[in-house]
Write an enzyme that holds these catalytic residues in place. Structure first.
Site, PDB file in Angstrom:
ATOM      1  N   HIS A   7       0.075   0.895  17.031  1.00 45.62           N
ATOM      2  CA  HIS A   7       0.039  -0.679  16.948  1.00 45.62           C
ATOM      3  C   HIS A   7      -1.194  -1.452  16.896  1.00 45.62           C
ATOM      4  CE1 HIS A   7       3.675   0.124  20.334  1.00 45.62           C
ATOM      5  NE2 HIS A   7       4.227  -0.295  19.029  1.00 45.62           N
ATOM      6  N   THR A  37      12.552  -3.574  12.854  1.00 47.20           N
ATOM      7  CA  THR A  37      12.400  -2.536  13.936  1.00 47.20           C
ATOM      8  C   THR A  37      12.324  -1.236  13.350  1.00 47.20           C
ATOM      9  OG1 THR A  37      13.471  -3.999  15.683  1.00 47.20           O
ATOM     10  CG2 THR A  37      13.265  -1.537  15.841  1.00 47.20           C
ATOM     11  N   ASP A  50      11.162 -10.276  13.631  1.00 51.15           N
ATOM     12  CA  ASP A  50      11.363  -9.859  12.506  1.00 51.15           C
ATOM     13  C   ASP A  50      11.060 -10.769  11.297  1.00 51.15           C
ATOM     14  OD1 ASP A  50      12.516  -7.813  13.671  1.00 51.15           O
ATOM     15  OD2 ASP A  50      14.456  -7.567  12.656  1.00 51.15           O
ATOM     16  N   TRP A  74      -2.990  -3.684  17.805  1.00 52.46           N
ATOM     17  CA  TRP A  74      -4.019  -4.067  18.829  1.00 52.46           C
ATOM     18  C   TRP A  74      -4.549  -2.830  19.424  1.00 52.46           C
ATOM     19  CZ3 TRP A  74       1.315  -4.401  19.349  1.00 52.46           C
ATOM     20  CH2 TRP A  74       1.899  -3.781  20.453  1.00 52.46           C
ATOM     21  N   ASP A  82      -6.534   0.404  16.173  1.00 60.41           N
ATOM     22  CA  ASP A  82      -5.503   1.142  15.563  1.00 60.41           C
ATOM     23  C   ASP A  82      -6.100   2.345  14.562  1.00 60.41           C
ATOM     24  OD1 ASP A  82      -6.672  -0.668  13.827  1.00 60.41           O
ATOM     25  OD2 ASP A  82      -4.504  -1.386  13.189  1.00 60.41           O
ATOM     26  N   THR A  84      -7.843  -4.279   9.703  1.00 56.58           N
ATOM     27  CA  THR A  84      -6.970  -4.983  10.573  1.00 56.58           C
ATOM     28  C   THR A  84      -7.794  -5.644  11.671  1.00 56.58           C
ATOM     29  OG1 THR A  84      -6.263  -3.010  11.914  1.00 56.58           O
ATOM     30  CG2 THR A  84      -4.813  -3.649  10.069  1.00 56.58           C
ATOM     31  N   HIS A 106       8.941  -0.863  11.657  1.00 51.13           N
ATOM     32  CA  HIS A 106       7.818  -0.779  12.285  1.00 51.13           C
ATOM     33  C   HIS A 106       7.794   0.795  12.926  1.00 51.13           C
ATOM     34  CE1 HIS A 106       5.560  -2.023  16.224  1.00 51.13           C
ATOM     35  NE2 HIS A 106       5.827  -0.905  16.890  1.00 51.13           N
ATOM     36  N   GLU A 107       8.926   1.358  13.132  1.00 50.70           N
ATOM     37  CA  GLU A 107       8.922   2.725  13.762  1.00 50.70           C
ATOM     38  C   GLU A 107       8.873   3.732  12.849  1.00 50.70           C
ATOM     39  OE1 GLU A 107       8.902   2.971  17.056  1.00 50.70           O
ATOM     40  OE2 GLU A 107       9.669   1.119  17.473  1.00 50.70           O
TER      41      GLU A 107
END
Length: 316
Positions: free
Chosen positions: A230, A217, A284, A232, A243, A248, A220-221
């Protein structure tokens, strides 16, 4: 509220990941013209880096100082030093492509795996130059917090940020609504700059709880804090979003849990979604890579919007 947000809130009881970064981003765009102007400049720079029209002159690894603000209501939420250190260790592996599970990246994308050349350490001196262990602890009367940034101010039951041009501020607390964390993209106010993580999704030990007990987490942050979106494209689970990273694959929406490869959406076969990317919503244990294009966007942030912090990094 986007369809993706609605879906993830509805399934939060089933341990789906939910990040509030875009909720914060949209709020700031609506309320803060200066933020909107800053974001336009930052995105133009990121565009040039991602397309190799500009490249970083940086050599070597940046080691960025971190201050962890533990804001707790119950003794359980007052996480221990070992839990905090476990999170720093995960960040240092993930941002150097040194995480053991990076070997699980499918062969088709192995050449895209990228070392961001960023490391993190708990601050050794505070904003007044005094020795510190890089952790603050604040007991609060608030049972939990939301994406409204109240945890970032002592007047609203949280803890004030340390200077954002010197430290990455990470607040660890109890978040509500099934929220795992949120971040502020580059370009916002210094007083709210940083990331917020719920204590059960922070680090790999202590109160960290499966399936979010791998420290991802925060990976990611911090990615959002370094201007990653993100994967998508936050386009309400359609195929028209982006993105802003060319390497990607386009995908319809967030992936949850631990998908099997390949998972095809948006006509992106035969390889499908890059659901193992740190900027998706998988568990995770199912995310373990950044791409070269994402690293280029991070380089743009480190060379420009985050440059004051990188200049201070060796000092604290």
């Amino acid at each position: 509220m986007s369809n993706a947000d609605s879906f993830l809130r509805a399934t939060s009881a089933e341990y789906s990941r939910w990040c509030g970064a875009m909720e914060v981003h949209r709020r700031l765009l609506d309320r803060n013209p200066e933020y909107a102007a800053n974001r336009a400049t930052i995105e133009n720079t990121a565009f040039a880096y991602e397309r190799a029209q500009q490249t970083t002159a940086r050599q070597g690894v940046i080691d960025i100082p971190v201050v962890v603000h533990v804001v707790y209501n119950t003794p359980e939420q007052d996480i221990g030093d070992a839990q905090i250190q476990s999170q720093i260790e995960v960040l240092n592996q993930d941002y150097r492509a040194a995480n053991p599970d990076v070997t699980r990246v499918p062969d088709v994308w192995r050449d895209l795996v990228s070392d961001a050349r960023v490391e993190f350490h708990l601050a050794r001196t505070d904003s007044l130059g005094r020795p510190t262990d890089g952790v603050t602890r604040t007991q609060t009367s608030h049972r939990d917090f939301d994406t409204d940034d109240m945890v970032k101010f002592s007047l609203s039951g949280g803890m004030d940020a340390w200077p954002a041009n010197t430290y990455v501020n990470i607040w660890v607390c109890q978040l509500r609504r099934g929220l795992l964390g949120y971040a502020q993209f580059p370009g916002g106010a210094a007083s709210t700059d940083g990331v917020v993580i719920t204590h059960t999704g922070f680090g790999t030990t202590g109160t960290a709880t499966a399936p979010f007990n791998g420290g991802r987490t925060a990976t990611h942050e911090i990615g959002h804090w370094l201007n990653l979106r993100h994967i998508w494209g936050d386009d309400d689970e359609g195929c028209s979003g982006s993105d802003f990273v060319a390497d990607t694959p386009n995908q319809a929406g967030p992936n949850l849990g631990s998908p099997a490869f390949p998972r095809v959406t948006c006509g992106n076969g035969p390889d499908g979604d890059m659901f193992m990317d740190f900027m998706d919503y998988t568990d995770d244990a199912a995310m373990f890579m950044f791409t070269k294009g994402q690293t280029a966007r991070m380089d743009a942030a480190l060379d420009h919007a985050r440059l004051p912090l990188t200049r201070q990094a060796v000092l604290v």
